[in-house]
Design a protein around this motif. Structure first.
Motif, PDB file in Angstrom:
ATOM      1  N   ASN A  43       0.679  -0.612   0.093  1.00 59.37           N
ATOM      2  CA  ASN A  43      -0.128   0.290  -0.049  1.00 59.37           C
ATOM      3  C   ASN A  43       0.925   1.065  -0.075  1.00 59.37           C
ATOM      4  O   ASN A  43       1.874   1.366   0.419  1.00 59.37           O
ATOM      5  CB  ASN A  43      -0.470   0.344   1.445  1.00 59.37           C
ATOM      6  CG  ASN A  43      -1.972  -1.456   1.447  1.00 59.37           C
ATOM      7  OD1 ASN A  43      -2.150  -1.454   0.042  1.00 59.37           O
ATOM      8  ND2 ASN A  43      -2.284  -1.649   2.289  1.00 59.37           N
ATOM      9  N   LYS A  44       0.674   2.090  -1.052  1.00 58.46           N
ATOM     10  CA  LYS A  44       1.262   3.169  -0.486  1.00 58.46           C
ATOM     11  C   LYS A  44       0.467   4.873  -1.288  1.00 58.46           C
ATOM     12  O   LYS A  44      -0.295   4.094  -2.207  1.00 58.46           O
ATOM     13  CB  LYS A  44       2.402   3.356  -1.919  1.00 58.46           C
ATOM     14  CG  LYS A  44       3.227   4.168  -2.059  1.00 58.46           C
ATOM     15  CD  LYS A  44       4.886   3.858  -3.110  1.00 58.46           C
ATOM     16  CE  LYS A  44       4.899   4.940  -3.316  1.00 58.46           C
ATOM     17  NZ  LYS A  44       6.779   4.857  -3.484  1.00 58.46           N
ATOM     18  N   ILE A  45       1.089   6.085  -0.747  1.00 61.14           N
ATOM     19  CA  ILE A  45       0.118   7.078  -0.862  1.00 61.14           C
ATOM     20  C   ILE A  45       1.058   7.924  -1.604  1.00 61.14           C
ATOM     21  O   ILE A  45       2.400   8.336  -0.383  1.00 61.14           O
ATOM     22  CB  ILE A  45      -0.689   7.783   0.359  1.00 61.14           C
ATOM     23  CG1 ILE A  45      -1.747   6.524   0.541  1.00 61.14           C
ATOM     24  CG2 ILE A  45      -1.177   9.096  -0.030  1.00 61.14           C
ATOM     25  CD1 ILE A  45      -2.461   6.938   1.705  1.00 61.14           C
ATOM     26  N   VAL A  70      -7.398   8.831   7.277  1.00 66.31           N
ATOM     27  CA  VAL A  70      -7.527   7.797   7.090  1.00 66.31           C
ATOM     28  C   VAL A  70      -5.986   6.111   8.118  1.00 66.31           C
ATOM     29  O   VAL A  70      -6.161   5.313   7.405  1.00 66.31           O
ATOM     30  CB  VAL A  70      -6.802   6.936   5.310  1.00 66.31           C
ATOM     31  CG1 VAL A  70      -8.080   7.448   4.600  1.00 66.31           C
ATOM     32  CG2 VAL A  70      -5.537   7.305   4.599  1.00 66.31           C
ATOM     33  N   ALA A 116      -3.066   6.219   7.669  1.00 64.77           N
ATOM     34  CA  ALA A 116      -2.321   6.320   6.803  1.00 64.77           C
ATOM     35  C   ALA A 116      -1.026   5.430   7.680  1.00 64.77           C
ATOM     36  O   ALA A 116      -0.138   4.313   7.567  1.00 64.77           O
ATOM     37  CB  ALA A 116      -1.529   6.726   6.073  1.00 64.77           C
ATOM     38  N   LYS A 149      -1.312   2.773  10.054  1.00 63.19           N
ATOM     39  CA  LYS A 149      -1.701   1.232   9.073  1.00 63.19           C
ATOM     40  C   LYS A 149      -0.202   1.332   8.149  1.00 63.19           C
ATOM     41  O   LYS A 149      -0.204  -0.105   7.432  1.00 63.19           O
ATOM     42  CB  LYS A 149      -2.384   1.387   8.207  1.00 63.19           C
ATOM     43  CG  LYS A 149      -4.055   1.831   9.252  1.00 63.19           C
ATOM     44  CD  LYS A 149      -5.174   2.063   8.551  1.00 63.19           C
ATOM     45  CE  LYS A 149      -5.940   2.293   9.295  1.00 63.19           C
ATOM     46  NZ  LYS A 149      -7.564   2.418   8.932  1.00 63.19           N
ATOM     47  N   VAL A 161       1.268   2.495   6.143  1.00 65.12           N
ATOM     48  CA  VAL A 161       1.583   2.674   4.368  1.00 65.12           C
ATOM     49  C   VAL A 161       2.406   3.521   4.006  1.00 65.12           C
ATOM     50  O   VAL A 161       3.287   4.155   4.603  1.00 65.12           O
ATOM     51  CB  VAL A 161      -0.247   3.555   4.157  1.00 65.12           C
ATOM     52  CG1 VAL A 161       0.057   3.992   2.726  1.00 65.12           C
ATOM     53  CG2 VAL A 161      -1.316   2.566   4.402  1.00 65.12           C
ATOM     54  N   ALA A 218      -3.454   7.180  -4.389  1.00 71.25           N
ATOM     55  CA  ALA A 218      -3.444   5.721  -3.063  1.00 71.25           C
ATOM     56  C   ALA A 218      -3.401   4.399  -3.792  1.00 71.25           C
ATOM     57  O   ALA A 218      -3.868   4.425  -4.230  1.00 71.25           O
ATOM     58  CB  ALA A 218      -4.557   5.905  -1.859  1.00 71.25           C
ATOM     59  N   VAL A 248      -3.593   0.448  -3.195  1.00 67.59           N
ATOM     60  CA  VAL A 248      -3.956  -0.285  -1.679  1.00 67.59           C
ATOM     61  C   VAL A 248      -3.914  -1.467  -2.629  1.00 67.59           C
ATOM     62  O   VAL A 248      -5.594  -1.618  -3.052  1.00 67.59           O
ATOM     63  CB  VAL A 248      -5.195  -0.033  -0.875  1.00 67.59           C
ATOM     64  CG1 VAL A 248      -5.638  -1.138  -0.074  1.00 67.59           C
ATOM     65  CG2 VAL A 248      -5.028   1.593  -0.429  1.00 67.59           C
ATOM     66  N   LEU A 306     -10.632   5.113   0.781  1.00 64.43           N
ATOM     67  CA  LEU A 306      -9.693   4.311   0.490  1.00 64.43           C
ATOM     68  C   LEU A 306      -9.483   4.325   1.717  1.00 64.43           C
ATOM     69  O   LEU A 306      -9.228   3.221   2.519  1.00 64.43           O
ATOM     70  CB  LEU A 306      -8.981   5.464   0.297  1.00 64.43           C
ATOM     71  CG  LEU A 306      -7.071   5.690   0.856  1.00 64.43           C
ATOM     72  CD1 LEU A 306      -7.022   4.715   0.262  1.00 64.43           C
ATOM     73  CD2 LEU A 306      -6.747   7.231   0.519  1.00 64.43           C
ATOM     74  N   LYS A 307     -10.082   5.009   3.116  1.00 66.16           N
ATOM     75  CA  LYS A 307     -10.443   4.493   4.436  1.00 66.16           C
ATOM     76  C   LYS A 307     -11.003   3.040   4.753  1.00 66.16           C
ATOM     77  O   LYS A 307     -10.655   2.576   5.384  1.00 66.16           O
ATOM     78  CB  LYS A 307     -11.287   5.061   5.574  1.00 66.16           C
ATOM     79  CG  LYS A 307     -11.083   5.684   7.041  1.00 66.16           C
ATOM     80  CD  LYS A 307     -11.962   6.539   7.578  1.00 66.16           C
ATOM     81  CE  LYS A 307     -11.569   7.722   6.348  1.00 66.16           C
ATOM     82  NZ  LYS A 307     -13.666   8.774   8.152  1.00 66.16           N
ATOM     83  N   LEU A 331      -8.663   0.460   3.349  1.00 68.69           N
ATOM     84  CA  LEU A 331      -7.744   0.258   4.529  1.00 68.69           C
ATOM     85  C   LEU A 331      -7.603  -0.340   5.108  1.00 68.69           C
ATOM     86  O   LEU A 331      -6.748  -0.863   6.286  1.00 68.69           O
ATOM     87  CB  LEU A 331      -6.387   1.816   5.100  1.00 68.69           C
ATOM     88  CG  LEU A 331      -5.436   2.448   3.844  1.00 68.69           C
ATOM     89  CD1 LEU A 331      -5.208   3.602   3.547  1.00 68.69           C
ATOM     90  CD2 LEU A 331      -4.700   1.549   3.329  1.00 68.69           C
TER      91      LEU A 331
END
Length: 116
Positions: free
Chosen positions: A2-4, A20, A22, A25, A27, A94, A96, A112-113, A116
């Motif tokens: 997972n990447k943003i 979120v 991030a 979690k 990310v 993002a 995921v 997105l939320k 994740l």
């Protein structure tokens, strides 16, 4: 993984990253100003999003400054512009799993939320 892709100086991006959770979690974050997007990363985003235009931000100050509003841009133009100037990437982006979330509208952030 997972990447943003985000802009650390952008209040909206910071708000979304916090919302979120991030960091909590795990990310991976990439600040597109300090760590430029590679052509391979952009091509991967395009594959997931469907087009470079979907990743392109018309809100960038450069869009008006360069007089792009009246021009008809091709997919190649969108790709080249995003690689040349980081502010042309619609933020945040993002990834995921096999899903991509582009932009900051409420529905996208909510999705997105949930992802994740």
């Amino acid at each position: 993984m997972n990447k943003i892709y985000h802009l650390a100086t952008c209040d909206t991006c910071r708000k979304i990253l916090k919302e979120v959770e991030a960091v909590e979690k795990g990310v991976a974050l990439q600040d597109i100003k300090t760590e430029k997007i590679t052509p391979a990363q952009l091509d991967e985003m395009k594959k997931m999003a469907g087009s470079y235009e979907a990743l392109f931000s018309r809100r960038s100050l450069q869009y008006k400054a360069r007089g792009l509003a009246g021009k008809e841009l091709t997919e190649k133009d969108y790709r080249d512009l995003i690689l040349e100037e980081y502010t042309f990437l619609k933020r945040p982006v993002a990834i995921v799993g096999k899903q991509i979330f582009v932009g900051n509208d409420k529905k996208t952030v909510e999705a997105l939320k949930n992802a994740l």
